[in-house]
Structure formats: structure tokens, C-alpha cells
Scaffold this active site. Sequence first.
Site, short mmCIF file in Angstrom:
data_model
loop_
_atom_site.label_atom_id
_atom_site.label_comp_id
_atom_site.label_asym_id
_atom_site.label_seq_id
_atom_site.Cartn_x
_atom_site.Cartn_y
_atom_site.Cartn_z
N SER A 166 -0.48 10.91 3.59
CA SER A 166 -0.96 10.46 4.90
C SER A 166 -1.74 11.58 5.62
CB SER A 166 0.23 9.95 5.71
OG SER A 166 -0.20 9.18 6.79
N HIS A 192 -3.24 4.69 3.29
CA HIS A 192 -2.57 3.41 3.60
C HIS A 192 -3.55 2.24 3.43
CE1 HIS A 192 0.54 5.97 5.16
NE2 HIS A 192 -0.15 6.34 6.21
#
Lengths: 260, 273
Positions: free
Chosen positions: A116, A150
Site C-alpha cells: 500500500s 488495491h
Amino acid sequence: MERDGSLLDEYALSLTGSARPRVCFLPTASGDADHYVVRFYRRFSADCDASHVSLFRRDQGTDGVEDDLASHLLAQDLIYVGGGNVVSMLGAWRAHGLDGTLRKAWRRGIVLCGPSAGSLCWFERALSAFHGGPRPVRGLGLLPYSNCVHYDAEPARRAEYHRAVADGMPPGFAADDGVGLHFRGNLLERVVSSRPDGNAYRVELDQAGERVVETRLEVSYLGSRVIPAHGEPGAAPAPAQPLAPSGPAPGASGSVRVAA
Amino acid sequence: MSSPGSARHDERLILAMGGGGFTMEPANPLLDDYVLSLARSDEPRILFLPTASGDTTAQINAFRERFVGRPCVPEQLSLFRLSDTRRSLRETVLEQDVVYVGGGSMRNLLAIWQAHGLDSLLVEAWRSGVVLAGLSAGAMCWFEAGVTRSSGPPSVIRGLGLLEGSLTVHADGEPERLPVWLENVRDGSIPGGWAVDDGVGLLFRGLRLERIVSSRPGAGAQRVDAIAGELVRHRLEPELLGAPPSALGGLDEAVRELREVHRMRRGMGGRDL
């Protein structure tokens, strides 16, 4: 350290080529959240010399590294950057000089990895979701591409990423949750996944510069194969194509393994 | 400094606390009620910025514990956790009546605000009459300089510079900051300013120190300047905000009165923003 991420963690450790690697965790993007630090030690302290650097509790002696952050980080085999907010993280890093230290660590061959925000930060540009919706932000620029994470889990990011690339953000790579992009120097060497159905994509403008094209990349599922030993770059089934190759940076030997 | 004529109607308010409030005085609401009393609204929107702590759950919980149930609309802004809100930072900040900044690492606080462009939004908020309040790092950040332990030992650090001079906090609670501050004021590295004890708040209207209040008997502040390489120190006595809080945590009479005065003043001369 993410959900079902242990295969990715093992892959990152394997890149160090050390039987008992020194691993330092940077939880900055989470605001040095205690539970994240605890999770790190649970995962890594059995097999590694594990430590962490807190930029928020430097006055409180919380067992994190406090003196001479640079020397400590430069003595690691692997620097693991946690998830959270990439803009806040980069701001705090700059304030403590860690941006320069991490660049130096990369040049010296220390493996840099993270999910991330811990992926977005290494790229020139990245798509960060925050107040007001996803938007492009500037990263450290070790990798001369853009990055989006994501990709499967948050559909709004895909649309925004395409729009940003169409608007002039450098071309780059998008990865689903559980997928790691492994760069050697600034070339993508391999794409690995902790999930059988994880995907990654090259996202760029077409030749005419009019349309955004998304190309699915070859992904190695880590659950079905033996993790290659360090120094066997030929182990990948099909090397991922580099994007807009500008040649490796002088002296760039570092490995970056990033995961969504 | 602002001109004498404009000072009376100056809407810009900053309450800089040396320590205290909900994170440090969970059983003493005097300073926090005073913060609410400064707002332009009877039921102010109050935004907590826990940035300097890394948005710790402990600070956020303490904020909610203190302000939920009081006559205000409390909200916190995290710069680390993702939120569902589609509101921009700009909207979130400028629609408040009070912005309350928590303590922690001043170095991180300023760097992270700058990364998000929040520093300039806060200046804009201040100019538009949003009360800026804060303790520790959240107090020093408004001045030209402060003393931080962001890197371990105390060292001087530049602030946003909305207010003239420097500030050092926890003058009684963390005495190791004070000598570092005094030495830097003496040698001219940073401008003179105020050293403030825990529980003491300096209220600035515009750039002018208007009032000094305290939630604790015995706590104080001092003004220090360097004149020809020598330190000149003046002890400042704060107004004690009230008797120790009742078990019910009700509003102190003085605070109630202050609010009333504030309301009247606003009705008569204050610009409605």
C-alpha cells in the site's frame, strides 16, 4: 504482514539472501500505530533480527531505534515500510531526513518493500486515496513510473488511475491486493502473488497518446511453487516487460519489492 | 503588530496552552470549556487534529469523551487513517468554529501539515475567525519558534509564525526544555517569548496577548526577552478559571459569564462570518 500476506513476506525475506536477515519496520504511514508494530514483531522476530523506527515516539524510549536512524537503517538487509497514508509518511520522512537515507539504502542494495503506502512511496507518482477521493501524489521517485494499489479491492482507484495517466501522470503499474511488483534497479523483474487470482497491470497511453491501455502482466503465484533462492533472476517464468526503459540508474543495485 | 484600531474587532483568536485540556487533565474540563466559550457560535463545531501524536486512538477517545455531550459538534480529522468522507480538507477545516490541535511531535506535525497543505488552510481559518487552540506542540506551532523533543533531546524548532516570538511549554512539567529555550533566546537564535506551565493558556487576539488563564492554582507563565545578551524575565499571573471541577463537570460560573459577555459582544459589534 497483510491479510494472507505471509507468502509475500517470505518472498521479501528470500530476496535478502541472508539466513537471518536484519529487518527494520517503518510504521510511519500508520502514525506508528502500536498494533501494527506488535504485528510486525509477531511475524518477523522469530526468523529475523527485527527492529522498528518510530518517528512519533522518539522522546519516549519505546524500544524503537532512537539514535542515529540513518546508520541503523543502512545496516539492514530489508526495510519494511507499513501501509497507511503515503502523504503523511513522506512528510514525516522528509522532516527526519529519512527520504535521503532510504535512497542511499536502495543504492547500497538493501531490499526495500512494503504494501500500500509502502509501495506507492518508491515511485515517481502514485495514486493516493484520501479526503476528497483518490488523487495523484509525488513519491520518492526511485522508480520512474506511477503506481496504483488495491486495484481490485477499490474500483474507484482504477477509474482515477486511468484518468490520471490520461492527464499526463507517468505510465506505471497497478497491482491487486496480495500482488507484489519486484523491481531490480528500476526494471520490473517479476510479479508475484500470495493469491491464485491476483493480477497486476501495466497502464500507459497508446502509441497515439490518446487512449489508456491496460496490459495484464504475467504473475507467479507463490503458493504453488518453491521460492527461488537469492541470485537466481532467471527463475521467473516470463520476465515482465519493462516500461519505457530509461536504463538502470548509475550504481542502482537495490531491489524493491512492493505489494498492493 | 496589528493597529490599535483594528485590535478591538480582530476576530483572529489563538489559545496556546502549555499543557492541560482533555489529553492531560481528564478530570478537569476548565480549559476545554474555556476553548468552547471563545467560539463565535453557541454550539460550535470543533475539529480535533491529533496529527502530532500520529492520530493515536487514546487522544481521539479522550477528545470524544470530553466534548461529546457538551454544547458543541465535535469531529476529528485523521491524516493517517482513511476516512469515508468525500469532503475535502479545505471544507473540513474552514467550516469549523474551533480547531483544537493535540500534542506530540512538533516536527512531524508541521511536516505532515505541509505535505497536505493544511498549514495554509489553518492560516486561512485563523483569518476567517476560526478559533485555533492547542497544547504543547499544538500551541508552539503558531509561534515563530518552539522547543521540541521530536528527535529525543530538546531542541529549537521553527513554527508557522502566525504569532510573534517563541513559546516553550510544560515549563513546570518537563523542566528540561526551559534551559534550552532560555539559552537560545539569550544568544538570539530565536526571538524572546513565553514559557508556559501545564494548565496555563495564553489567549491572543490578533497578535496581541489578551488574557492568561489557568486551570490549576499555582501554575503560571513568564515573558522572557534578551536585552544586550542578558535575559529579562517577567512572571505573569494567570486568571484561575474556576474552582476545581464538580463531579458533574458542569460549567463554571465564570465561564458561563464569559460566554454571555462574548455573546453580547458578538451581537453588538462582531462581524458575523
